[in-house]
Scaffold this active site. Structure first.
Site, PDB file in Angstrom:
ATOM      1  N   ASP A  67       0.829  -1.203   0.000  1.00 41.92           N
ATOM      2  CA  ASP A  67       0.000   0.000   0.000  1.00 41.92           C
ATOM      3  C   ASP A  67       0.869   1.261   0.000  1.00 41.92           C
ATOM      4  OD1 ASP A  67       0.905  -0.063   2.608  1.00 41.92           O
ATOM      5  OD2 ASP A  67      -1.071  -0.264   3.526  1.00 41.92           O
ATOM      6  N   ASP A 106      -0.914  -6.462  -0.667  1.00 45.48           N
ATOM      7  CA  ASP A 106      -1.218  -5.824   0.611  1.00 45.48           C
ATOM      8  C   ASP A 106      -2.728  -5.656   0.765  1.00 45.48           C
ATOM      9  OD1 ASP A 106      -0.044  -4.923   2.925  1.00 45.48           O
ATOM     10  OD2 ASP A 106       1.021  -3.269   1.973  1.00 45.48           O
ATOM     11  N   GLU A 138      -1.528  -5.932   8.487  1.00 50.90           N
ATOM     12  CA  GLU A 138      -0.841  -5.360   9.630  1.00 50.90           C
ATOM     13  C   GLU A 138      -1.451  -5.829  10.943  1.00 50.90           C
ATOM     14  OE1 GLU A 138       0.545  -1.128   7.536  1.00 50.90           O
ATOM     15  OE2 GLU A 138      -0.785  -1.107   9.279  1.00 50.90           O
ATOM     16  N   GLU A 204       9.107  -3.635  10.849  1.00 56.76           N
ATOM     17  CA  GLU A 204       9.446  -2.308  10.338  1.00 56.76           C
ATOM     18  C   GLU A 204       9.786  -1.359  11.471  1.00 56.76           C
ATOM     19  OE1 GLU A 204       7.769   1.258   7.414  1.00 56.76           O
ATOM     20  OE2 GLU A 204       6.656  -0.620   7.601  1.00 56.76           O
TER      21      GLU A 204
END
EC number: 2.1.2.11
Length: 287
Positions: A67, A106, A138, A204
């Site tokens: 994304d 994603d 996520e 991340e």
């Protein structure tokens, strides 16, 4: 919940993920085997067929249609506005442009947060309409019902922990997992994602020591972006990696080319030729 073993597929003629010369698509089982071998591998984002074909020819084994397209290609200020339809269009293009790479699509903000049924509906579209081999979402424990539902349905899931850009409005852009409590929570999220059946975990903006600990603690591979050198794989946004992004780039990015300058020089050279009357010439003209 763990992934069930699938029927064995023909072995790739090149065993390593990077640089292998096999004729079939890389699968999540190949990714698991690389973890067992202790092999490190690269992942890049991709958003169109032509760029994806270049990366595929270069031997990049996994491509993420992230994304991040919102920032890199669609002109948004963040990833939040990206829609599922936009991810579908670009994912299908990347799949068409590749032959060997595992393409991961994603799930954008708003396409899975309502719960497992919405997640399955969104992921099914990415698999059926775009042809991706896996999806990414996520969140750790907060996304476990979604992960379990997708895995049970036969859709491989890549989890994303640490800085999760879709939550930028609540967490901001800063390193995640600092301090004992935050580190414990991230490690717990990683193990929960693994237990739910995720085949890999993106870390991340995580301190290097914590990323190394997570990598040692999991039997599925970790993919770092701003998470130090000890993860199993590394991913970069390709426009950052190739120097196409304008302005300041993240500290964790290494630029391997200067495409922004190269393209700018080419555009100016073309414009100068047109204005000066030197293009087109005889060899470019039909009679």
């Amino acid at each position: 919940m763990t992934l069930q073993a699938a029927p064995k597929q023909p072995a790739d003629s090149g065993k390593a993920l990077y640089g292998g010369k096999g004729t079939r698509r890389i699968t999540v089982h190949d990714i698991a085997a690389a973890k067992e071998r202790g092999e490190k591998w690269p992942m890049l984002t991709a958003y169109d067929a032509m760029t994806a074909s270049v990366f595929d020819e270069a031997g990049i084994p996994v491509m993420l249609v992230g994304d991040s397209m919102g920032n890199c290609h669609l002109g948004y200020e963040s990833t939040v506005p990206v829609t599922l339809d936009e991810v579908l269009i670009l994912s299908a293009a990347v799949v068409r442009g590749t032959r060997r790479a595992l393409v991961v699509g994603d799930l954008p903000f708003g396409s899975y947060q309502e719960g497992p049924v919405q997640a399955l509906r969104s992921a099914t579209r990415l698999v059926k309409e775009a042809g991706v081999g896996a999806v990414k979402l996520e969140g750790g424990e907060r996304s476990l019902p979604q992960t379990e539902m997708l895995v049970q349905a036969g859709i491989p899931v890549m989890s994303h922990l640490g800085l999760t850009p879709q939550s930028v409005n609540t967490m901001g852009y800063r390193v995640q997992g600092r301090g004992d409590e935050a580190a414990h929570r991230l490690l717990r999220d990683a193990k929960a994602a693994q237990d739910a059946g995720a085949f890999a975990v993106v870390l991340e903006l995580v301190p290097a020591e914590l990323a190394a600990e997570v990598t040692r603690s999991l039997h599925i591979p970790t993919i770092g972006i701003g998470a130090g050198p000890d993860t199993d794989a590394q991913v970069l946004v390709w426009t950052d990696m190739a120097g196409l992004t304008g302005g300041k780039v993240p500290r964790f990015t290494k630029q391997y080319a200067d495409l922004r300058r190269t393209l700018g020089d080419a555009a100016r050279a073309f414009a100068d030729d047109v204005v000066g009357g030197t293009f087109p010439q005889e060899e470019h003209t039909f009679h």
